[in-house]
Enzyme design. Structure first.
Site, short mmCIF file in Angstrom:
data_model
loop_
_atom_site.label_atom_id
_atom_site.label_comp_id
_atom_site.label_asym_id
_atom_site.label_seq_id
_atom_site.Cartn_x
_atom_site.Cartn_y
_atom_site.Cartn_z
CD GLN A 131 -16.54 19.02 -17.54
OE1 GLN A 131 -16.58 19.34 -18.61
NE2 GLN A 131 -17.45 18.31 -16.95
CE LYS A 146 -19.10 19.10 -21.61
NZ LYS A 146 -19.23 19.86 -20.07
CG ASP A 155 -20.45 25.60 -18.86
OD1 ASP A 155 -21.26 25.12 -19.75
OD2 ASP A 155 -19.59 24.85 -18.21
#
Ligand code: ADP
Length: 294
Positions: free
Chosen positions: A106, A62, A129
């Site tokens: 994460q 990422k 997210d």
């Protein structure tokens, strides 16, 4: 191999995730350029708790892509034994940092940390997210600041392949918070009639065979075979299952591809889209927070 020729005669459209991801990346690069012309560099903070090798490798990829596309991406590595309150306070500092437009924690987190509480600590306007409860609520109204990356990537693939969504029957296999649920909501908001199947669904094929669009995110290798599809179906395979060193989808591609209208391969379908959409989401949050023009 006898029989092979007959098998490949039906040509399903193979939806190429790498090609679509390249298009997303070009688009992101241009938007970052426009922001940079205004003196703004989108900032993405990636929070990695502990040293799980696959989480570390996801976070690295990422960061790499975000950096390549011109963002300021930082990985914050925190010790596995961090207390929840300390993690929440760390996120609080990222929320207050004006150079940070997007925050990602994460998952999965070490088991002593409560993912729901940690995700709720991210400012909703920096929630790249799309997993903050306020943003899940907005998603249920069809208007989140950004859609979770995989859902956004799936719909981008369908749009690229000119697959109609409004008025179509979409069947989503899986209801996870990260993939199945947001994908169903996004398809619903685009006007599909959505059926959501899951572990407790009885007679799965009776639903999947009604699908114009079939999205499979169950995490079960080759769950979907020839009995689950019909010629008009467009199949999006979200599965990434490692079996004996091979990467297998949730769909048995060899069985299903000759029978359907279009399908994504594994690898090379949804996978390449997800990281690209994450970076696109970070740029969208930057544009939203700092105003699209000046
Ligand atoms: P992902 O992150 O890919 O969505 P999860 O493991 O979090 O994966 O979620 C898997 C989802 O798939 C769950 O919603 C579960 O109910 C669904 N599922 C698992 N097995 C089956 C099955 N055999 N048939 C239908 N749905 C399934």
């Amino acid at each position: 191999m006898p029989g092979l020729k007959r098998k490949v005669r039906h040509v399903a459209q193979i939806i190429d995730g790498k090609q679509v991801a390249a298009e997303v990346k070009r688009d992101v690069t241009e938007r970052v350029q426009r922001l940079r012309e205004r003196g703004i560099v989108p900032g993405l903070a990636l929070v990695l708790v502990g040293d799980d090798p696959s989480s570390a490798s996801y976070v690295r990829s990422k960061r790499r892509l975000a950096t390549d596309l011109g963002l300021n991406a930082m990985v914050h590595e925190l010790p596995v034994a961090i207390q929840e309150l300390d993690l929440v306070q760390f996120i609080g500092r990222l929320n207050e940092d004006d150079s940070v437009d997007a925050v990602l924690v994460q998952l999965p987190l070490p088991s002593h940390l409560h993912a729901d509480r940690v995700l709720a600590a991210i400012s909703p306007e920096k929630d790249v997210d799309g997993l903050h409860p306020a943003n899940l609520g907005r998603a249920s109204q069809g208007k989140p600041p950004v859609w979770p990356c995989t859902a956004a990537g799936i719909v981008r693939l369908l749009d690229f392949a000119n697959v109609p969504i409004a008025g179509q029957t979409a069947v989503v296999v899986g209801r996870s918070r990260l993939v199945g649920w947001p994908t169903a909501q996004l398809l619903l908001s685009r006007g599909a009639t959505v059926v959501q199947c899951h572990r407790q669904t009885v007679n799965l094929s009776s639903y999947t065979r009604q699908a114009d669009v079939l999205v499979v995110a169950a995490g079960v290798p080759h769950l979907i075979g020839r009995e689950h599809v019909r010629p008009a179906t467009v199949v999006i395979d979200v599965g990434m299952n490692r079996v004996d060193g091979r990467l297998l989808g949730d769909v048995d591609f060899e069985q299903v591809a000759p029978l359907v209208s279009a399908i994504t391969p594994v690898p090379g379908g949804v996978g390449p889209m997800t990281v690209a959409m994450l970076v696109a989401n970070a740029v969208s949050l930057c544009e939203q927070r700092r105003g699209k023009r000046g």
